[in-house]
Design a protein around this motif. Structure first.
Motif, PDB file in Angstrom:
ATOM      1  N   MET A  64       0.657  -1.322  -0.153  1.00 60.28           N
ATOM      2  CA  MET A  64       0.032  -0.070  -0.138  1.00 60.28           C
ATOM      3  C   MET A  64       0.745   1.366  -0.011  1.00 60.28           C
ATOM      4  O   MET A  64       0.567   2.111  -0.790  1.00 60.28           O
ATOM      5  CB  MET A  64      -0.753  -0.080   1.248  1.00 60.28           C
ATOM      6  CG  MET A  64      -2.185  -1.076   1.091  1.00 60.28           C
ATOM      7  SD  MET A  64      -1.720  -2.844   1.183  1.00 60.28           S
ATOM      8  CE  MET A  64      -1.719  -2.924   2.872  1.00 60.28           C
ATOM      9  N   ALA A  65       1.921   1.116   0.635  1.00 62.76           N
ATOM     10  CA  ALA A  65       2.867   2.482   0.849  1.00 62.76           C
ATOM     11  C   ALA A  65       3.321   2.485  -0.737  1.00 62.76           C
ATOM     12  O   ALA A  65       3.623   3.663  -0.988  1.00 62.76           O
ATOM     13  CB  ALA A  65       3.825   2.118   1.621  1.00 62.76           C
ATOM     14  N   GLY A  73       3.899   9.331  -8.875  1.00 61.17           N
ATOM     15  CA  GLY A  73       4.889   9.536  -9.941  1.00 61.17           C
ATOM     16  C   GLY A  73       6.467   9.001  -9.582  1.00 61.17           C
ATOM     17  O   GLY A  73       7.268   8.874 -10.465  1.00 61.17           O
ATOM     18  N   PHE A  74       6.591   8.345  -8.270  1.00 58.71           N
ATOM     19  CA  PHE A  74       7.989   8.042  -7.872  1.00 58.71           C
ATOM     20  C   PHE A  74       8.139   6.567  -8.568  1.00 58.71           C
ATOM     21  O   PHE A  74       7.006   5.757  -8.924  1.00 58.71           O
ATOM     22  CB  PHE A  74       8.150   7.791  -6.497  1.00 58.71           C
ATOM     23  CG  PHE A  74       8.102   9.230  -5.586  1.00 58.71           C
ATOM     24  CD1 PHE A  74       9.288   9.840  -5.632  1.00 58.71           C
ATOM     25  CD2 PHE A  74       6.992   9.748  -5.136  1.00 58.71           C
ATOM     26  CE1 PHE A  74       9.481  11.051  -4.993  1.00 58.71           C
ATOM     27  CE2 PHE A  74       7.055  10.783  -4.223  1.00 58.71           C
ATOM     28  CZ  PHE A  74       8.372  11.361  -4.460  1.00 58.71           C
ATOM     29  N   GLU A  85      11.441   7.116   2.978  1.00 55.80           N
ATOM     30  CA  GLU A  85      10.645   7.095   4.371  1.00 55.80           C
ATOM     31  C   GLU A  85      10.145   8.244   4.707  1.00 55.80           C
ATOM     32  O   GLU A  85       9.234   8.469   5.420  1.00 55.80           O
ATOM     33  CB  GLU A  85      11.867   6.676   5.178  1.00 55.80           C
ATOM     34  CG  GLU A  85      12.211   5.159   5.031  1.00 55.80           C
ATOM     35  CD  GLU A  85      10.877   4.252   5.252  1.00 55.80           C
ATOM     36  OE1 GLU A  85      10.335   4.566   6.095  1.00 55.80           O
ATOM     37  OE2 GLU A  85      10.888   3.337   4.549  1.00 55.80           O
ATOM     38  N   SER A  86      10.780   9.628   4.423  1.00 50.76           N
ATOM     39  CA  SER A  86      10.287  10.934   4.660  1.00 50.76           C
ATOM     40  C   SER A  86       8.910  11.293   4.098  1.00 50.76           C
ATOM     41  O   SER A  86       8.130  11.881   4.595  1.00 50.76           O
ATOM     42  CB  SER A  86      11.423  11.880   4.154  1.00 50.76           C
ATOM     43  OG  SER A  86      10.741  13.140   4.385  1.00 50.76           O
ATOM     44  N   ARG A  87       8.976  10.723   2.757  1.00 49.01           N
ATOM     45  CA  ARG A  87       7.611  10.972   2.120  1.00 49.01           C
ATOM     46  C   ARG A  87       6.545  10.418   2.514  1.00 49.01           C
ATOM     47  O   ARG A  87       5.360  10.850   2.736  1.00 49.01           O
ATOM     48  CB  ARG A  87       8.090  10.962   0.683  1.00 49.01           C
ATOM     49  CG  ARG A  87       6.696  11.304  -0.416  1.00 49.01           C
ATOM     50  CD  ARG A  87       6.394  12.845  -0.170  1.00 49.01           C
ATOM     51  NE  ARG A  87       5.188  13.051  -0.853  1.00 49.01           N
ATOM     52  CZ  ARG A  87       4.384  14.243  -0.492  1.00 49.01           C
ATOM     53  NH1 ARG A  87       4.632  15.010   0.529  1.00 49.01           N
ATOM     54  NH2 ARG A  87       3.092  14.622  -1.298  1.00 49.01           N
ATOM     55  N   LEU A  88       6.628   9.174   2.908  1.00 49.33           N
ATOM     56  CA  LEU A  88       5.672   8.138   3.443  1.00 49.33           C
ATOM     57  C   LEU A  88       5.175   8.630   4.605  1.00 49.33           C
ATOM     58  O   LEU A  88       3.979   8.798   5.123  1.00 49.33           O
ATOM     59  CB  LEU A  88       6.230   6.921   3.574  1.00 49.33           C
ATOM     60  CG  LEU A  88       6.104   5.945   2.399  1.00 49.33           C
ATOM     61  CD1 LEU A  88       6.826   4.438   2.523  1.00 49.33           C
ATOM     62  CD2 LEU A  88       4.907   5.845   1.608  1.00 49.33           C
ATOM     63  N   GLY A  95      -2.817  12.674   5.018  1.00 55.20           N
ATOM     64  CA  GLY A  95      -3.809  11.975   4.763  1.00 55.20           C
ATOM     65  C   GLY A  95      -4.469  12.189   3.056  1.00 55.20           C
ATOM     66  O   GLY A  95      -5.253  12.092   2.573  1.00 55.20           O
ATOM     67  N   TRP A  96      -3.172  12.827   2.367  1.00 55.91           N
ATOM     68  CA  TRP A  96      -3.573  12.995   0.695  1.00 55.91           C
ATOM     69  C   TRP A  96      -2.250  12.992  -0.001  1.00 55.91           C
ATOM     70  O   TRP A  96      -0.998  12.858   0.502  1.00 55.91           O
ATOM     71  CB  TRP A  96      -4.336  14.320   0.527  1.00 55.91           C
ATOM     72  CG  TRP A  96      -3.562  15.582   1.296  1.00 55.91           C
ATOM     73  CD1 TRP A  96      -4.053  16.077   2.418  1.00 55.91           C
ATOM     74  CD2 TRP A  96      -2.514  16.435   0.517  1.00 55.91           C
ATOM     75  NE1 TRP A  96      -3.163  17.331   2.664  1.00 55.91           N
ATOM     76  CE2 TRP A  96      -2.206  17.371   1.813  1.00 55.91           C
ATOM     77  CE3 TRP A  96      -1.713  16.358  -0.535  1.00 55.91           C
ATOM     78  CZ2 TRP A  96      -1.245  18.508   1.271  1.00 55.91           C
ATOM     79  CZ3 TRP A  96      -0.981  17.204  -0.684  1.00 55.91           C
ATOM     80  CH2 TRP A  96      -0.352  18.340   0.330  1.00 55.91           C
ATOM     81  N   ILE A  97      -2.434  12.633  -1.124  1.00 56.41           N
ATOM     82  CA  ILE A  97      -1.435  12.736  -2.087  1.00 56.41           C
ATOM     83  C   ILE A  97      -1.270  13.483  -3.171  1.00 56.41           C
ATOM     84  O   ILE A  97      -2.493  14.198  -3.400  1.00 56.41           O
ATOM     85  CB  ILE A  97      -1.267  11.169  -2.843  1.00 56.41           C
ATOM     86  CG1 ILE A  97      -2.406  11.012  -3.698  1.00 56.41           C
ATOM     87  CG2 ILE A  97      -1.153  10.054  -1.795  1.00 56.41           C
ATOM     88  CD1 ILE A  97      -2.273   9.754  -4.587  1.00 56.41           C
TER      89      ILE A  97
END
Length: 463
Positions: A64-65, A73-74, A85-88, A95-97
């Protein structure tokens, strides 16, 4: 058909090529499709449904991550693990992307729908993504399948002979071990030279060599990072990292790198790579993440404990990976390298066969002996189940890589003691592996509902 060595050995992130790398690529592809249709700005909602094995063990595999990052787009080939890790952490907090890297859409890992009991007839690793506008009108929907080794196909892709990647337009193409041996004999070439000729259909020889040496450098970086880290692996199992302590003890016990300690170093490399994979680090799929430690470990042996390795290490790296790639191409074409499709025999078994054949060539084996080495390693990996405890790529995966690396070395040495003649062919054992995988109960195919996963008590199953 011949699959490129650069498709079988690709740079990604852990812990799973099929459950982490593949889903990230699928999510990024979906975002790209929405963008290409000019629908990115209109997207207000994205829904994710996971099926079969992806749903059953997705939490423990970071599925899911990976999808969240892919939707932004990664790509697994380029994302920095620290940045990941920082972005996750940020995504979980807010709560949004940023869908497609631009459009703000509310989505979390918990919002994804898990359907572990629904297995798609095409492949056990299925995921459906759908984009909607603010009125709830569907803008785009697609189902993807993660078919092993980070390869993905969509429901719209029409591929021959099941879900296979696009073949290289190769001058010495082969779709069986028998054909590969015919080509080697007729051309007077080693297996690695046959594969090199095919790779040079799309790249120069210098580009092939440079690319393979880069792949090896990523393997070495993964190994070093695995050795440097201490503490426990992530997840509820509390598995203690061993590579760091093993390295310090081995370095003291074997300062001169005596051949008597060769097996210990091979074990260390396999453990270090797979501990790094289990922690979500950068790794080379070889041919999958779950089996990523076998090729680097046996290549370490080829570089440090053979005459060829002493004489020309770069040449050994190139020939080793080309030979391994030729054998891996056969498994991918004729059977599967997906644990969710055929069990661990498709992952660890395939990697052991690839490593055994590659080492046999480095040791001076003929094409027939190379094929024999691969056959021996796979024959004695038949029936291996994929039953990771708590859905994590840790037990039995990490130790199994070390054991299978030793098996590959032994298979190569056995083949070199013979003259290449053997009763069971590699094609026959690959077909046996495929048929065994089809017969295998689904609970032993990366679902964590059978075997060790059921008989070793844990506090919580992460799936």
């Amino acid at each position: 058909m011949t699959i490129s060595v650069f498709e079988l050995f690709s740079v990604g992130i852990g812990p799973s090529s099929s459950h982490t790398v593949g889903p990230m690529r699928a999510a990024a592809r979906f975002a790209g499709e929405v963008s290409q249709r000019g629908l990115l700005d209109a997207t207000a909602d994205v829904r994710v449904d996971l099926y079969g094995s992806l749903a059953a063990t997705g939490a423990g595999h970071g599925t899911m991550a990976a999808i969240l990052l892919g939707l932004e787009g990664f790509a697994p080939e380029t994302i920095d693990t620290d940045e990941m890790e920082s972005r996750l952490s940020t995504l979980r907090e807010q709560g949004w992307i940023l869908f497609g890297g631009a459009q703000q859409v509310a989505l979390t890992e918990d919002a994804m729908v898990l359907r572990p009991l629904t297995v798609h007839e095409r492949h056990a690793n299925a995921m459906t993504l759908a984009a909607f506008d603010a009125d709830g009108t569907e803008l785009h929907r697609q189902t993807y399948f993660s078919v092993g080794g980070g390869f993905i196909v969509s429901a719209d892709d029409e591929l021959p002979d099941g879900d296979r990647p696009s073949p290289v337009d190769a001058p010495l193409a082969f779709d069986s071990a028998a054909r590969l041996l015919q080509l080697a004999d007729a051309q007077g070439l080693a297996i690695s030279q046959v594969m090199l000729a095919n790779e040079c259909a799309t790249r120069s020889e210098d580009e092939v060599r440079t690319g393979l040496l880069h792949i090896h450098q990523v393997m070495l970086q993964c190994q070093r990072k695995g050795i440097e880290r201490t503490g426990n692996l992530p997840g509820t199992l509390g598995v203690r990292r061993r590579a760091h302590d093993w390295y310090e003890r081995l370095d003291r016990d074997d300062p001169d790198r005596d051949v008597a300690f060769a097996e210990d170093w091979v074990n260390l490399v396999a453990l270090a790579v797979n501990e790094e994979n289990a922690s979500g680090g950068r790794v080379v799929t070889a041919p999958t993440n779950g089996a990523a430690g076998i090729i680097p470990a046996v290549l370490h042996y080829a570089l440090h404990y053979t005459r060829a390795g002493d004489a020309d290490p770069d040449d050994v790296v190139v020939r080793f990976l080309l030979t391994a790639g030729a054998i891996g191409s056969l498994f991918k074409q004729r059977a599967s390298i997906s644990g969710a499709e055929v069990g661990c025999q498709g992952e660890v078994g395939s990697a052991a066969a690839m490593a055994a054949g590659a080492l046999a060539e480095i040791l001076g084996g003929t094409a027939q002996q190379v094929e024999n080495a691969a056959e021996i390693a796979m024959e004695h990996s038949l029936g291996l189940t994929c039953d990771p405890i708590a859905g994590l790529v840790q037990i039995p995966c990490i130790e199994r890589n070390a054991i299978s690396a030793g098996k590959a070395i032994n298979a190569a040495r056995m083949a070199l003691r013979g003259d290449g003649f053997h009763r069971v062919s590699l094609d026959q054992v690959i077909e046996t592996m495929r048929a065994t995988g089809l017969d295998m109960n689904s609970k032993y195919k990366e679902t964590s509902t059978g075997g060790l996963a059921m008989h070793v008590p844990v506090n919580r199953v992460e799936c």
